[in-house]
Design a protein around this motif. Structure first.
Motif, PDB file in Angstrom:
ATOM      1  N   MET A  24      46.759  32.403  49.199  1.00 35.15           N
ATOM      2  CA  MET A  24      47.550  33.599  49.106  1.00 35.15           C
ATOM      3  C   MET A  24      46.995  34.615  50.096  1.00 35.15           C
ATOM      4  SD  MET A  24      47.156  35.916  45.686  1.00 35.15           S
ATOM      5  CE  MET A  24      45.484  35.649  45.201  1.00 35.15           C
ATOM      6  N   THR A  25      47.856  35.366  50.746  1.00 35.45           N
ATOM      7  CA  THR A  25      47.435  36.369  51.714  1.00 35.45           C
ATOM      8  C   THR A  25      47.091  37.661  51.000  1.00 35.45           C
ATOM      9  OG1 THR A  25      48.845  35.397  53.397  1.00 35.45           O
ATOM     10  CG2 THR A  25      48.113  37.659  53.767  1.00 35.45           C
ATOM     11  N   ASP A  26      45.920  38.195  51.291  1.00 30.21           N
ATOM     12  CA  ASP A  26      45.469  39.450  50.701  1.00 30.21           C
ATOM     13  C   ASP A  26      46.209  40.588  51.383  1.00 30.21           C
ATOM     14  OD1 ASP A  26      43.732  41.938  50.700  1.00 30.21           O
ATOM     15  OD2 ASP A  26      42.698  40.680  49.228  1.00 30.21           O
ATOM     16  N   PRO A  27      46.911  41.458  50.615  1.00 31.72           N
ATOM     17  CA  PRO A  27      47.695  42.524  51.226  1.00 31.72           C
ATOM     18  C   PRO A  27      46.843  43.605  51.881  1.00 31.72           C
ATOM     19  CG  PRO A  27      47.763  42.704  48.843  1.00 31.72           C
ATOM     20  CD  PRO A  27      47.061  41.425  49.161  1.00 31.72           C
ATOM     21  N   VAL A  28      45.622  43.797  51.418  1.00 27.29           N
ATOM     22  CA  VAL A  28      44.764  44.839  51.982  1.00 27.29           C
ATOM     23  C   VAL A  28      44.052  44.339  53.227  1.00 27.29           C
ATOM     24  CG1 VAL A  28      42.737  46.286  51.554  1.00 27.29           C
ATOM     25  CG2 VAL A  28      44.437  45.955  49.750  1.00 27.29           C
ATOM     26  N   PHE A  45      36.668  42.141  48.661  1.00 25.60           N
ATOM     27  CA  PHE A  45      37.103  43.509  48.449  1.00 25.60           C
ATOM     28  C   PHE A  45      36.439  44.423  49.469  1.00 25.60           C
ATOM     29  CE2 PHE A  45      33.155  43.661  46.103  1.00 25.60           C
ATOM     30  CZ  PHE A  45      32.724  44.979  46.167  1.00 25.60           C
ATOM     31  N   VAL A  46      37.042  45.584  49.612  1.00 28.46           N
ATOM     32  CA  VAL A  46      36.522  46.600  50.530  1.00 28.46           C
ATOM     33  C   VAL A  46      35.941  47.729  49.701  1.00 28.46           C
ATOM     34  CG1 VAL A  46      37.155  48.286  52.295  1.00 28.46           C
ATOM     35  CG2 VAL A  46      38.192  46.016  52.314  1.00 28.46           C
ATOM     36  N   ASN A  97      41.311  47.714  44.963  1.00 25.91           N
ATOM     37  CA  ASN A  97      40.848  47.185  46.238  1.00 25.91           C
ATOM     38  C   ASN A  97      41.618  47.889  47.345  1.00 25.91           C
ATOM     39  OD1 ASN A  97      39.609  45.692  48.192  1.00 25.91           O
ATOM     40  ND2 ASN A  97      40.566  43.749  47.652  1.00 25.91           N
ATOM     41  N   PRO A  98      41.021  48.802  48.060  1.00 26.53           N
ATOM     42  CA  PRO A  98      39.612  49.112  48.187  1.00 26.53           C
ATOM     43  C   PRO A  98      39.058  49.816  46.946  1.00 26.53           C
ATOM     44  CG  PRO A  98      40.907  50.273  49.867  1.00 26.53           C
ATOM     45  CD  PRO A  98      41.848  49.523  49.012  1.00 26.53           C
ATOM     46  N   ALA A  99      37.742  49.650  46.734  1.00 30.80           N
ATOM     47  CA  ALA A  99      37.059  50.204  45.570  1.00 30.80           C
ATOM     48  C   ALA A  99      36.262  51.438  45.954  1.00 30.80           C
ATOM     49  CB  ALA A  99      36.129  49.152  44.967  1.00 30.80           C
ATOM     50  N   GLY A 100      36.136  52.321  44.985  1.00 32.80           N
ATOM     51  CA  GLY A 100      35.302  53.510  45.162  1.00 32.80           C
ATOM     52  C   GLY A 100      33.957  53.296  44.492  1.00 32.80           C
ATOM     53  N   ASN A 101      33.867  53.665  43.214  1.00 25.67           N
ATOM     54  CA  ASN A 101      32.615  53.547  42.472  1.00 25.67           C
ATOM     55  C   ASN A 101      32.587  52.376  41.500  1.00 25.67           C
ATOM     56  OD1 ASN A 101      31.468  55.827  43.679  1.00 25.67           O
ATOM     57  ND2 ASN A 101      32.572  57.164  42.276  1.00 25.67           N
TER      58      ASN A 101
END
Length: 98
Positions: A1-5, A95-96, A28-32
């Motif tokens: 599956m292609t990651d949208p981010v 994840f970012v 995703n993207p994640a903060g804390n």
């Protein structure tokens, strides 16, 4: 599956009898905080590992619940990989961290 981010392919590696089990991570993207949620299994017991893009392990945690929160506030911004491993197989997601 292609990651949208990230715009790249993500793959799940597992043994055939557990194909229906999946792992979602958000936001995703994640903060804390990064939420890790398992679907298709009632017993997600195993080890969660977060590695940076160079493969250095930055976080390890035992998992025993369908939804787990990971504190990623101490991580530098960048791309990371979350993997869940148990005797049934491995599930990997990217994840970012912002």
């Amino acid at each position: 599956m292609t990651d949208p981010v990230l715009g790249c392919e993500q793959y799940v590696v597992s043994v055939p009898e557990h194909r229906d089990a999946s792992m979602k991570i958000y936001p995703n993207p994640a903060g804390n905080t990064l939420h890790v949620e398992f679907e298709g299994t009632d017993d997600p017991q195993g080890t969660l590992t977060v590695t940076d893009i160079t493969g250095v392990v930055v976080l390890t945690r035992e998992c025993h619940e369908r939804v787990t929160q990971l504190d990623v506030s101490n991580l530098s911004p960048g791309l990371y990989v979350v993997s869940f491993r148990n005797e049934k197989g491995v599930i990997v997601r990217k994840f970012v961290k912002m």
